[in-house]
Scaffold this active site. Structure first.
Site, PDB file in Angstrom:
ATOM      1  N   GLU A   1      41.682  22.318   8.594  1.00 10.47           N
ATOM      2  CA  GLU A   1      41.350  23.623   9.169  1.00 10.47           C
ATOM      3  C   GLU A   1      42.650  24.406   9.241  1.00 10.47           C
ATOM      4  OE1 GLU A   1      39.166  25.450  13.115  1.00 10.47           O
ATOM      5  OE2 GLU A   1      40.764  24.001  13.306  1.00 10.47           O
TER       6      GLU A   1
ATOM      7  N   ASP B   1      36.742  13.639  12.581  1.00 10.08           N
ATOM      8  CA  ASP B   1      37.577  14.788  12.930  1.00 10.08           C
ATOM      9  C   ASP B   1      38.920  14.261  13.431  1.00 10.08           C
ATOM     10  OD1 ASP B   1      38.148  17.545  13.779  1.00 10.08           O
ATOM     11  OD2 ASP B   1      35.963  17.767  13.859  1.00 10.08           O
TER      12      ASP B   1
ATOM     13  N   ASP C   1      41.651  19.107  12.374  1.00 14.00           N
ATOM     14  CA  ASP C   1      41.579  20.222  13.310  1.00 14.00           C
ATOM     15  C   ASP C   1      42.917  20.975  13.390  1.00 14.00           C
ATOM     16  OD1 ASP C   1      39.853  21.372  15.500  1.00 14.00           O
ATOM     17  OD2 ASP C   1      41.633  20.858  16.686  1.00 14.00           O
TER      18      ASP C   1
ATOM     19  N   HIS D   1      30.526  24.594  13.904  1.00 18.93           N
ATOM     20  CA  HIS D   1      30.354  24.596  15.359  1.00 18.93           C
ATOM     21  C   HIS D   1      31.152  25.701  16.049  1.00 18.93           C
ATOM     22  CE1 HIS D   1      34.081  22.616  14.612  1.00 18.93           C
ATOM     23  NE2 HIS D   1      34.381  22.675  15.885  1.00 18.93           N
ATOM     24  N   ASP D   2      31.993  26.418  15.289  1.00 21.66           N
ATOM     25  CA  ASP D   2      32.761  27.527  15.860  1.00 21.66           C
ATOM     26  C   ASP D   2      32.232  28.883  15.413  1.00 21.66           C
ATOM     27  OD1 ASP D   2      34.565  25.768  17.066  1.00 21.66           O
ATOM     28  OD2 ASP D   2      35.913  25.778  15.328  1.00 21.66           O
TER      29      ASP D   2
HETATM   30  C1  NOJ Z   1      39.167  24.070  16.123  1.00 22.67           C
HETATM   31  C2  NOJ Z   1      37.866  23.432  16.479  1.00 22.67           C
HETATM   32  O1  NOJ Z   1      36.963  23.596  15.431  1.00 22.67           O
HETATM   33  C3  NOJ Z   1      37.417  24.074  17.772  1.00 22.67           C
HETATM   34  O2  NOJ Z   1      36.092  23.747  18.102  1.00 22.67           O
HETATM   35  C4  NOJ Z   1      38.379  23.668  18.842  1.00 22.67           C
HETATM   36  O3  NOJ Z   1      38.066  24.351  20.037  1.00 22.67           O
HETATM   37  C5  NOJ Z   1      39.819  24.000  18.468  1.00 22.67           C
HETATM   38  N1  NOJ Z   1      40.123  23.701  17.109  1.00 22.67           N
HETATM   39  C6  NOJ Z   1      40.780  23.223  19.318  1.00 22.67           C
HETATM   40  O4  NOJ Z   1      40.767  21.871  18.989  1.00 22.67           O
END
Ligand code: NOJ
Length: 555
Positions: free
Chosen positions: A255, A97, A199, A331-332
């Site tokens: 992302e 990541d 990210d 994970h989000d």
């Molecule tokens: C996206 C990540 O997937 C998330 O888990 C994180 O809190 C935010 N970006 C900030 O890095």
């Protein structure tokens, strides 16, 4: 450079919840190493590991203190070397990541930066004078509630943070910042890392005039078009590609919040030399009411027709240029069976149906740890949630501004909160699901005796083996990789049906995403069933709850 990532299936590991080998209640790198054979059996090609770098863990490692050091919570740099070697020995690639929109406030650069206005690192971050009334420089909000600006007593200025105040945003305008990032990427790639999940990469270029949002009366902070897609975004990514990515045979997935299909073409068009693919969020909004002050917590019922429209828009748009990253969970995001389907009576059928839809599409599919055994949303009490996003939102939406009642908030968190996907991986039916011999950092889902890996491996009809078959199919038939997509029955409220077709082969993918039994007639053709989730899906013309199948023919 080869395009191995087009045939690949990626498995995402959230290390702190994967497998704990030292009994501290937190997963570790050794835990990943010990489970590589399990992943090999599943058949995946590549692992994306969420951050394992040294961090104070305000946002579970997405706040990095030292980019070149593995956090002792997870192991050592030598453990990472061993993980790379062990994974590669099994033909599995490793993607790390890349969190470079921001650092931790404990990173040496920020520690320096906040010392004085003339510190050499001052310009590594965004510092601004307060407004004359002392308020933040503009009305930008943090994704994790409140203002995106934090006042720092020491020098009397505000710094910018899109996430928590312990995650200050890096200033990519500064060439030295970019050089540091590129050097760090090379450091890991020279050790054998095979690529990057980037990210919030869509936010690295800022709108330097910092314009205020126009907000409805009563709303203090806004999050929207100024939080992503800044003027120099693609220039920065092209530079990163030139300086680093083009020199390695690697995979990249960005992302990309705030991206639509036109933006996606810019990121992923082969002639643009940027990224291989991006994670977009449009299909994940199939259950979000737009424009509410409650943001992502404003629920609307899941609507399959809308999901089909969104996924199809992306399939058509990136059909000849670019490439899709395919996901329902990470994970989000919450567990898809609980969020959009049925996690009780039809849990197994439902998990297989969603997997069928996703893995039949054109693009690179991502499997999030536990998705392959149909893990379900967490069953936590409000005070047991750990996630900083949930905790901050509760304070802002329930306690301070009464935008939601506690019950409404809890309902939304149970549906969509990030901790739903972060409960420990369920390995077997021993205490704590075999995840740890200690006390897990987040409570294990109470359904682990019913839903766990050991059980899945012992049952030939399990979700695990269905995923294994899906992955094998992608590796066997070219049409999964290159076939052109066409949506059938766009307005059907329950069935998701599409075809994929190349010069010599054709696929028909069909799934009933509901608890109703609905009639389903295959289009003309000599179809043979490749995979189905009921014993007799081959001949079925009435699709039962969450029934799904993939059919094939040579042309
Ligand atoms: C996206 C990540 O997937 C998330 O888990 C994180 O809190 C935010 N970006 C900030 O890095």
């Amino acid at each position: 450079m080869t395009e191995w990532w087009k045939q690949a299936v990626v498995y995402q590991i959230y290390p702190r919840s994967f497998y704990d080998t030292n009994g501290d209640g937190i997963g570790d790198l050794q835990g990943i190493i010990e489970k590589l054979d399990y992943l090999k059996e599943l058949g995946i090609d590549c692992i994306w590991i969420s951050p394992v770098y040294d961090s104070p863990h305000d946002d579970n490692g997405y706040d990095i203190r030292d980019y070149r050091k593995i956090d002792k919570m997870f192991g050592t740099n030598e453990d990472m070397d061993r993980l790379l070697a062990e994974a590669h020995a099994r033909g599995i690639k490793i993607v790390m990541d890349l969190v470079v929109n921001h650092t931790s406030d404990e990173h040496a650069w920020f520690v320096e930066s906040r010392k004085s206005k003339d510190n050499p690192y001052r310009d590594f971050y965004f510092w601004k004078e307060p407004n004359p009334d002392g308020a933040p420089p503009n009305n930008w909000g943090s994704m994790f509630s409140g203002s995106a600006w934090e006042y720092d007593e020491k020098t009397g200025q505000y710094y910018l943070h899109y996430f928590t105040k312990k995650q200050p945003d890096l200033n990519w305008e500064n060439e030295k910042v970019r050089k540091e990032v590129y050097d760090m990427m090379k450091f890991w790639m020279d050790k054998g890392v095979d690529g990057w999940r980037m990210d919030v990469i869509g936010s690295i270029s800022k709108f330097l005039d910092f314009p205020d949002y126009e907000l409805p009366k009563g709303q203090k902070y806004g999050i929207g078009k100024y939080h992503a897609n800044g003027p120099r975004l693609h220039e920065f990514i092209q530079e990163m590609n030139r300086e680093v990515l083009s020199k390695y045979d690697c995979m990249t997935v960005g992302e990309a919040i705030g991206s639509d299909v036109e933006i996606a073409k810019k990121y992923t068009g082969a002639d643009r030399h940027e990224l291989n693919m991006i994670f977009n969020f449009e299909h994940m909004d199939a259950d979000t009411k737009p424009g509410s002050p409650a943001g992502k917590w404003a629920l609307k019922p899941f609507n399959l027709v809308e999901l089909k429209q969104t996924l199809s828009r992306w399939q058509y748009a990136l059909s000849d240029t670019g490439w899709n990253a395919l996901y329902f969970e990470n994970h989000d995001q919450a567990r898809v069976v609980s969020r959009w389907g049925n996690d009780t009576k039809y849990r197994v059928e439902c998990a297989k149906a969603f997997a069928t839809i996703l893995h039949g599409l054109k693009g690179t599919p991502y499997v999030y740890q536990g998705e392959e055994i149909g893990m379900v949303n967490a069953d936590l009490k409000l005070e047991e949630y750990d996630d900083v996003e949930i905790r901050n939102a509760y304070k802002e939406l329930v306690l301070e501004n009464q935008i939601m009642t506690e019950d409404e908030f809890l309902t939304a968190v149970r549906k969509k909160g990030r901790d739903n996907a972060r409960t420990p991986m369920q390995w077997d039916d021993s205490p704590n699901a075999g995840f740890t011999t200690g006390t897990p950092w987040l409570k294990v889902n109470s359904r682990y005796p019913e839903i766990n890996v050991a059980k899945a491996l012992a049952d030939p009809n399990s979700i695990f083996y269905y995923y294994q078959s899906l992955i094998k199919l992608r590796h066997t038939y070219d049409v999964f990789v290159d076939g052109r997509y066409e949506l059938l029955l766009p307005d059907h409220p329950h069935l998701y049906v599409y075809t994929r077709e190349n010069g010599s082969e054709k696929l028909l993918v069909a799934a009933n995403i509901s608890e109703n039994t609905v009639s389903f007639e295959k289009p003309e053709g000599n179809w043979k069933l490749l995979l189905g989730n009921y014993d007799d899906t081959e001949s079925s013309t009435l699709f039962r709850p969450y029934e799904a199948g993939i059919y094939y023919m040579e042309k």
